[in-house]
Design an enzyme around this catalytic site. Structure first.
Site, PDB file in Angstrom:
ATOM      1  N   ASP A 162      -1.328   8.939 -10.760  1.00  0.00           N
ATOM      2  CA  ASP A 162      -1.319   7.810 -11.700  1.00  0.00           C
ATOM      3  C   ASP A 162       0.105   7.403 -12.051  1.00  0.00           C
ATOM      4  O   ASP A 162       0.436   6.206 -12.123  1.00  0.00           O
ATOM      5  CB  ASP A 162      -2.078   8.178 -12.974  1.00  0.00           C
ATOM      6  CG  ASP A 162      -3.578   8.271 -12.756  1.00  0.00           C
ATOM      7  OD1 ASP A 162      -4.048   7.807 -11.695  1.00  0.00           O
ATOM      8  OD2 ASP A 162      -4.276   8.810 -13.646  1.00  0.00           O
TER       9      ASP A 162
ATOM     10  N   GLU B 260      -4.747   2.273  -4.475  1.00  0.00           N
ATOM     11  CA  GLU B 260      -3.290   2.333  -4.305  1.00  0.00           C
ATOM     12  C   GLU B 260      -2.735   1.054  -3.692  1.00  0.00           C
ATOM     13  O   GLU B 260      -1.588   1.035  -3.226  1.00  0.00           O
ATOM     14  CB  GLU B 260      -2.916   3.550  -3.432  1.00  0.00           C
ATOM     15  CG  GLU B 260      -3.326   3.448  -1.977  1.00  0.00           C
ATOM     16  CD  GLU B 260      -4.731   3.978  -1.710  1.00  0.00           C
ATOM     17  OE1 GLU B 260      -5.012   4.346  -0.564  1.00  0.00           O
ATOM     18  OE2 GLU B 260      -5.542   4.025  -2.657  1.00  0.00           O
TER      19      GLU B 260
ATOM     20  N   ASN C  23      -2.172  12.597  -3.847  1.00  0.00           N
ATOM     21  CA  ASN C  23      -3.066  12.950  -4.948  1.00  0.00           C
ATOM     22  C   ASN C  23      -3.578  14.374  -4.808  1.00  0.00           C
ATOM     23  O   ASN C  23      -3.636  15.133  -5.787  1.00  0.00           O
ATOM     24  CB  ASN C  23      -4.251  11.976  -4.971  1.00  0.00           C
ATOM     25  CG  ASN C  23      -4.178  11.013  -6.144  1.00  0.00           C
ATOM     26  OD1 ASN C  23      -3.423  11.222  -7.091  1.00  0.00           O
ATOM     27  ND2 ASN C  23      -4.969   9.960  -6.096  1.00  0.00           N
TER      28      ASN C  23
ATOM     29  N   ASP D 290       0.852  -1.195   0.000  1.00  0.00           N
ATOM     30  CA  ASP D 290       0.000   0.000   0.000  1.00  0.00           C
ATOM     31  C   ASP D 290       0.886   1.242   0.000  1.00  0.00           C
ATOM     32  O   ASP D 290       1.938   1.285   0.659  1.00  0.00           O
ATOM     33  CB  ASP D 290      -0.897   0.007   1.238  1.00  0.00           C
ATOM     34  CG  ASP D 290      -1.884   1.162   1.211  1.00  0.00           C
ATOM     35  OD1 ASP D 290      -2.862   1.077   0.454  1.00  0.00           O
ATOM     36  OD2 ASP D 290      -1.641   2.144   1.937  1.00  0.00           O
TER      37      ASP D 290
END
Length: 384
Positions: free
Chosen positions: A268, A295, A259, A251
């Site tokens: 991304d 993620e 983000n 993770d």
């Protein structure tokens, strides 16, 4: 009627497959003819005819047997074999046509009827054995028909002209039937090959769809569906082999903050870099790196015990830290970090891989609870 190369090759194969039987029957028929007409025809000419027929038939038998043992694969070689076959078939037809030159109107009627019967049988045999490749049928069929009609018309006695007409009608009907059969066979073969091509294209499309359905659109590595299928297969295999099976859950720490700060496009790209790194660490053909969702990523490591699974996890965490992707919003380090959970079991019959996934997930959350940027190992009740 023009046909595709595949159909023409199959017609040539069918022609050769039927060859040995018809050639053996031809030898037997020739021997029977000589025995029947021995009391009536000149012996020298009969023996010469029989010798030529036997030599040609044995040559053709050897050629077709060699072809059927090792059929050529290249279309040009098949076409060349077909040309040889047609030439030899023409020679055989000429030999059979020459036999009617022995016909003499002075023969008893029964012998003349037998000869006509033999020739009708020869034409019928040519229909069965050569109609698949129509050139071969015409090569064999025309000489006996022409010679029989010509010989019958040369006879002065009553009835021979009528016999020639009837034989011609029969020959024409057989020709038309053979032509129709040839066309129907060609159409059938065309349909078969079309269906095979469509089936191959459909199978290829299905494989492509399967690959697309099991690939993550963003990162290009396998997705959750592919992971589940792989893990199910490996679970069954390890139940038999009794070897350890490990799963890593990976993770991205504080990815939401990343983000929000850098934007979704940067997020991304971060996920793509992680996927590339995991793919590099899936070094064996049986290893699988997949995007689990959002993620989160996962790795399936067959035949891997807990010690080696931890080593791989630490290498992944270290190598990703070396990339140094900046993360201004991370409260632990100024670059993006990973938390990894490990679960290792020796699968047993009666249990499911879901327990392994849950254990790896629990280990991941333990790593996050303990401060993130670390590897945590689950204690699996299924055993190691």
């Amino acid at each position: 009627m023009p046909v595709s190369p595949e159909v023409q090759c199959e017609q040539i194969r069918l022609l050769h497959q039927q060859g040995p039987v018809i050639q053996l029957l031809g030898i037997v028929t020739a021997l029977v003819c000589v025995l029947i007409y021995w009391p009536l025809a000149p012996h020298t000419q009969l023996m010469f005819w029989l010798g030529a027929h036997m030599a040609l038939s044995l040559l053709r038998l050897a050629r077709t047997a060699r072809f059927n043992r090792q059929p050529p694969s290249h279309p040009d070689d098949l076409t060349r074999s077909a040309r040889h076959y047609v030439r030899e078939t023409l020679a055989s037809g000429l030999l059979w046509g020459s036999f009617c030159l022995f016909l003499d109107s002075a023969w008893p009627t029964s012998y003349q009827v037998i000869l006509i019967t033999i020739y009708t049988g020869i034409i019928a045999g040519a229909f069965n054995s050569h109609a698949s490749y129509f050139t071969a049928f015409a090569a064999f069929y025309l000489p006996p028909v022409s010679m029989m009609v010509f010989t019958a018309l040369q006879q002065k006695q009553p009835g021979y002209s009528e016999m020639a007409v009837l034989f011609t009608v029969y020959a024409i009907l057989m020709y038309l039937s053979a032509l129709r059969f040839h066309k129907q066979l060609a159409e059938s073969l065309e349909t078969r090959y079309d269906n095979e091509r469509l089936a191959a294209e459909l199978a290829d499309s299905n494989r492509q769809l399967q690959q697309l359905a099991e690939k993550d659109d963003l990162t290009g590595i396998p997705n959750r569906r592919s992971l589940d299928r792989c893990l199910e297969q490996e679970w069954k295999r390890h139940c038999r082999s009794r070897q350890p099976l490990s799963v890593l859950f990976i993770d991205v720490d504080y990815f939401k903050q990343y983000n929000d700060h850098y934007g979704h496009q940067a997020g991304d790209q971060c996920l793509i870099r992680i996927a590339q790194l995991l793919h590099q660490h899936a070094k064996r053909a049986t290893d699988l790196a997949a995007r689990f969702g959002g993620e989160e990523f996962a790795m399936v490591l067959p035949d891997t015990d807990a010690r080696n699974a931890r080593r791989i996890a630490e290498e992944i965490r270290h190598d990703f830290a070396e990339l140094g992707l900046p993360h201004a919003e991370s409260p632990i380090l100024p670059h993006v970090t990973l938390s990894i959970g490990i679960a290792t079991v020796i699968p047993e019959h009666g249990q499911t891989c879901e327990h392994l996934l849950l254990a790896a997930d629990e280990a991941l959350y333990a790593a996050k609870r303990n401060g993130r940027n670390q590897v945590s190992e689950a204690t699996c009740s299924l055993g190691r």
